[in-house]
Design a protein around this motif. Structure first.
Motif, PDB file in Angstrom:
ATOM      1  N   PHE A  81       0.829  -1.203   0.000  1.00 12.53           N
ATOM      2  CA  PHE A  81       0.000   0.000   0.000  1.00 12.53           C
ATOM      3  C   PHE A  81       0.862   1.250   0.000  1.00 12.53           C
ATOM      4  CE2 PHE A  81      -2.948  -3.178   1.249  1.00 12.53           C
ATOM      5  CZ  PHE A  81      -4.164  -2.736   0.784  1.00 12.53           C
ATOM      6  N   ALA A  85       0.575   0.645   5.385  1.00 13.11           N
ATOM      7  CA  ALA A  85      -0.549  -0.051   6.027  1.00 13.11           C
ATOM      8  C   ALA A  85      -0.108  -1.236   6.877  1.00 13.11           C
ATOM      9  CB  ALA A  85      -1.592  -0.501   4.988  1.00 13.11           C
ATOM     10  N   LEU A  86       0.958  -1.023   7.664  1.00 12.76           N
ATOM     11  CA  LEU A  86       1.400  -2.090   8.570  1.00 12.76           C
ATOM     12  C   LEU A  86       0.453  -2.170   9.765  1.00 12.76           C
ATOM     13  CD1 LEU A  86       5.234  -1.349   8.561  1.00 12.76           C
ATOM     14  CD2 LEU A  86       3.955  -2.952   7.138  1.00 12.76           C
ATOM     15  N   PHE A  87       0.325  -3.384  10.326  1.00 12.32           N
ATOM     16  CA  PHE A  87      -0.516  -3.554  11.513  1.00 12.32           C
ATOM     17  C   PHE A  87       0.293  -3.097  12.711  1.00 12.32           C
ATOM     18  CE2 PHE A  87      -1.767  -7.144   8.664  1.00 12.32           C
ATOM     19  CZ  PHE A  87      -2.857  -6.470   8.132  1.00 12.32           C
ATOM     20  N   ASP A  88      -0.136  -2.024  13.357  1.00 14.13           N
ATOM     21  CA  ASP A  88       0.744  -1.458  14.378  1.00 14.13           C
ATOM     22  C   ASP A  88       0.669  -2.169  15.717  1.00 14.13           C
ATOM     23  OD1 ASP A  88      -1.778  -0.326  14.707  1.00 14.13           O
ATOM     24  OD2 ASP A  88      -1.119   1.574  13.803  1.00 14.13           O
ATOM     25  N   SER A  89      -0.247  -3.145  15.851  1.00  9.10           N
ATOM     26  CA  SER A  89      -0.336  -3.836  17.135  1.00  9.10           C
ATOM     27  C   SER A  89       0.567  -5.069  17.194  1.00  9.10           C
ATOM     28  CB  SER A  89      -1.785  -4.246  17.404  1.00  9.10           C
ATOM     29  OG  SER A  89      -2.249  -5.061  16.360  1.00  9.10           O
ATOM     30  N   ILE A  90       1.198  -5.434  16.081  1.00  5.41           N
ATOM     31  CA  ILE A  90       2.079  -6.613  16.111  1.00  5.41           C
ATOM     32  C   ILE A  90       3.463  -6.230  15.593  1.00  5.41           C
ATOM     33  CG2 ILE A  90       0.276  -8.389  15.974  1.00  5.41           C
ATOM     34  CD1 ILE A  90       0.609  -8.505  13.006  1.00  5.41           C
ATOM     35  N   GLN A  94       6.002 -10.275  12.485  1.00  2.76           N
ATOM     36  CA  GLN A  94       4.665 -10.871  12.358  1.00  2.76           C
ATOM     37  C   GLN A  94       3.859 -10.192  11.256  1.00  2.76           C
ATOM     38  OE1 GLN A  94       2.523 -11.464  16.006  1.00  2.76           O
ATOM     39  NE2 GLN A  94       4.319 -12.236  17.064  1.00  2.76           N
ATOM     40  N   PHE A  98       2.546 -12.427   8.198  1.00  2.00           N
ATOM     41  CA  PHE A  98       1.110 -12.488   8.508  1.00  2.00           C
ATOM     42  C   PHE A  98       0.402 -13.649   7.809  1.00  2.00           C
ATOM     43  CE2 PHE A  98      -3.316 -11.264   8.653  1.00  2.00           C
ATOM     44  CZ  PHE A  98      -3.424 -10.702   9.911  1.00  2.00           C
ATOM     45  N   ARG A  99       0.625 -13.750   6.516  1.00  2.00           N
ATOM     46  CA  ARG A  99      -0.023 -14.788   5.731  1.00  2.00           C
ATOM     47  C   ARG A  99       0.502 -16.183   6.072  1.00  2.00           C
ATOM     48  NH1 ARG A  99      -2.989 -14.559   1.075  1.00  2.00           N
ATOM     49  NH2 ARG A  99      -2.709 -12.655  -0.090  1.00  2.00           N
ATOM     50  N   ARG A 149       6.282  -7.701   3.311  1.00  2.00           N
ATOM     51  CA  ARG A 149       5.024  -8.401   3.561  1.00  2.00           C
ATOM     52  C   ARG A 149       4.344  -8.778   2.245  1.00  2.00           C
ATOM     53  NH1 ARG A 149       0.493  -5.282   6.942  1.00  2.00           N
ATOM     54  NH2 ARG A 149       0.240  -4.188   4.978  1.00  2.00           N
TER      55      ARG A 149
ATOM     56  N   THR B 125      -5.898   4.167   7.850  1.00  2.00           N
ATOM     57  CA  THR B 125      -4.527   3.924   7.406  1.00  2.00           C
ATOM     58  C   THR B 125      -4.454   2.696   6.490  1.00  2.00           C
ATOM     59  OG1 THR B 125      -4.085   2.651   9.404  1.00  2.00           O
ATOM     60  CG2 THR B 125      -3.467   4.961   9.446  1.00  2.00           C
ATOM     61  N   GLU B 126      -5.591   2.277   5.978  1.00  2.00           N
ATOM     62  CA  GLU B 126      -5.677   1.166   5.013  1.00  2.00           C
ATOM     63  C   GLU B 126      -5.290  -0.188   5.593  1.00  2.00           C
ATOM     64  OE1 GLU B 126      -3.236   2.785   1.783  1.00  2.00           O
ATOM     65  OE2 GLU B 126      -5.079   3.264   0.716  1.00  2.00           O
ATOM     66  N   GLN B 127      -5.214  -0.290   6.929  1.00  2.00           N
ATOM     67  CA  GLN B 127      -4.866  -1.592   7.511  1.00  2.00           C
ATOM     68  C   GLN B 127      -5.992  -2.607   7.294  1.00  2.00           C
ATOM     69  OE1 GLN B 127      -3.068  -1.521  11.539  1.00  2.00           O
ATOM     70  NE2 GLN B 127      -2.846   0.673  11.249  1.00  2.00           N
TER      71      GLN B 127
END
Ligand SMILES: Nc1ncnc2c1ncn2[C@@H]1O[C@H](COP(=O)(O)OP(=O)(O)OP(=O)(O)O)[C@@H](O)[C@H]1O
Ligand SMILES: [Mg+2]
Lengths: 248, 258
Positions: A81, A85-90, A94, A98-99, A149, B125-127
């Motif tokens: 993206f 658009a990284l997942f900031d909680s992990i 990870q 992810f996949r 990712r 944020t497109e997550q």
């Protein structure tokens, strides 16, 4: 082979895409160029089904995307993206894995982590980064994690939304080489959006120029300089004067 | 005049439309309960966030409410010479009404807001889009774990709140109102029926469901930018609180109407 036929998309009163036609041969690298806000990112999202086009057809491998199962379809894709658009909680690793940690491609944690670290290395990030959280990284590092990712599960089709924006020239070179490598060595189909003309020349087999909601010009990257298209000429030379208005 | 009527009509229609879309959202959430894959880790994480970390605020709220309730009932009861009802009224008031409603509201303030802000930020944020491209259904990965965790955790929080609230009443009763400790406890236990307690726990489950569903719904609907997330957070807390009061009335009618 990805084919877009007469794609239209309107947001409220903003008619963004006005009949986009584009075809991307399997195993080739297509680069979309065009001014800011012309709908390049929206075009990618239409193909992925994140945005539903108002009109038109999208075919992947000869099949209409509306007819195939979403999961099977997306399992073949990787997407970087524009904002990472990284997942900031992990933690970073990870995110990359992810996949590989859930669903059909699930594998043991240690193995997933190893693959993640290897992919991080390929985008020029040290193993130490793996245990950090995305918020602790600089913008360019986040972008590269997003890239890692996108390629983690070795997808057949990869979309890169501005992969080198925010990177220094050396890192841009690393990323350009990586994208080229993924296409030539792994036979993947790549669709990249970029404003960076050095990247265009390094990555592209074919180039498409998006303007006013349509593809104004498309052709081989080698023909880009001699296209004779005033839009393309203005864009690749970065001139303020020309058919593309400087205020949009 | 017609303009006025038309604007009322539009407001009613849009209200109905949002009721419909919330209901569909809730139904879809529940339907994922029966369709794998399930994300256990997300569920545990939500359980800790929603249940465990809400204990202090729910406990403190219940404690002070129980104490204040004892003082009020004592003052009111003394007008009829009925001070002796303090223990049983405190207990019944706590477990039937105040425990679940106050617990639900505190969880709404704490949890609906944080869920809406978190999911809303992920949206802008497109997550959420990224989740989809990674073959992960956001309803399964984000919504179901939170809704399930809240539906399970809030009744437990209510049970804790009930006990702490009764204890608050007891401490005030014994120390400030000169009740005999053993009599207070005996009165509390003797007049409390099982259904008083379980009905309150059912209410808690309903409120937990409401809180997490509204948090997720508004987060997912969040507009673009920081302003969108702010608006989503506000809507989540307000709608969860109002729905808790409405549901409380309806459930009370169902459970206790003569
Ligand atoms: N979800 C959305 N809702 C409303 N409008 C949108 C949405 N997504 C995109 N747009 C609008 O569509 C237009 C094209 O956006 P898009 O992100 O595709 O531009 P872009 O070509 O990728 O530009 P850039 O090079 O700056 O990234 C913009 O005017 C944007 O405001
Ligand atoms: Mg873009």
């Amino acid at each position: 082979m990805i084919e877009l036929r007469d794609i239209h998309k309107t947001f409220g009163s903003n008619h963004v895409l006005r009949g986009v036609n584009l075809s991307i041969p399997k195993g080739s690298s297509m680069v979309i160029i065009g001014g800011s806000g012309t709908g390049k990112s929206v075009t990618l999202k239409c193909i992925l089904g994140l945005v539903t086009p108002d009109q038109g057809q999208i075919l992947v491998g000869g099949q209409n995307v509306e007819d195939v199962s979403r999961d099977a379809f997306l399992a073949r894709f990787g997407m970087l993206f524009q904002g990472a658009a990284l997942f900031d909680s992990i933690p970073v690793w990870q995110n990359v894995a992810f996949r590989l940690m859930r669903g059909a491609l699930k594998r043991p944690k240690a193995e997933a982590r190893e693959i993640a670290i290897e992919k991080l290395r390929r985008v020029g990030l040290k193993p130490e980064v793996a245990d950090k959280f995305p918020a602790e990284l600089s913008g360019g590092m986040q972008k590269r994690v997003g890239l890692a990712r996108a390629i983690a599960a070795d997808p057949e089709i990869i979309f890169f939304d501005e992969p080198t924006t925010g990177l220094d020239p050396i890192m841009s070179g690393v990323i350009n080489d990586l994208i080229r490598e993924i296409v030539t060595e792994m036979g993947a189909t790549a669709l990249t959006i970029t404003h960076d003309m050095t990247s265009v020349r390094a990555i592209a087999d074919n180039v498409a120029m998006l303007h006013d909601g349509v593809v104004k010009w498309t052709g081989a990257v080698n023909d880009m300089d001699t296209s004779g298209d005033p839009y393309v000429d203005q864009f690749i030379h970065g001139r303020a004067e020309g058919p593309i208005a400087a205020v949009r | 005049m017609t303009r006025f009527l038309a604007s009322i009509g539009r407001a009613v229609l849009s209200a109905l439309a949002s009721v419909g879309s919330v209901a569909l959202f809730a139904l879809e959430t529940v339907s994922h309960l029966f369709r794998p894959p399930f994300y256990g880790r997300e569920f545990w994480h939500a359980l800790i966030q929603i249940g465990w970390l809400s204990l202090p605020v729910v406990g403190l709220t219940a404690f002070f409410t129980g104490g204040a309730l004892a003082l009020q009932i004592f003052a009111g009861g003394s007008r009829y010479g009925a001070e002796a009802v303090v223990p049983s009224i405190v207990a019944i008031g706590m477990v039937r009404e105040l425990g679940p409603v106050l617990g639900g509201l505190m969880v709404a303030a704490r949890v609906a807001s944080s869920i809406a802000a978190e999911i809303g930020t992920m949206k802008v944020t497109e997550q959420i889009d990224a989740l989809v491209t990674l073959s992960t259904n956001p309803m399964k990965y984000l919504t179901l774990p939170r809704v399930l965790a809240a539906t399970i955790a809030v009744p437990v929080l209510v049970a804790v709140g009930d006990s702490v609230g009764i204890m608050g009443g007891y401490l005030v009763g014994v120390n400030r109102l000169d009740f005999n400790s053993a009599t207070y406890l005996k009165n509390t236990v003797d007049f409390l029926e099982t259904w008083d307690i379980t009905s309150g726990l059912f209410k808690g489950a309903a409120f937990g469901f409401i809180v997490a569903t509204m948090g997720c719904y508004h987060g997912m609907q969040s507009g673009r930018g920081a302003q969108g997330v702010g608006a989503a957070t506000k809507s989540a807390v307000v709608s969860a609180s109002v729905l808790i009061f409405a549901a409380n009335y309806i459930l009370t009618e169902l459970f206790f109407a003569a």
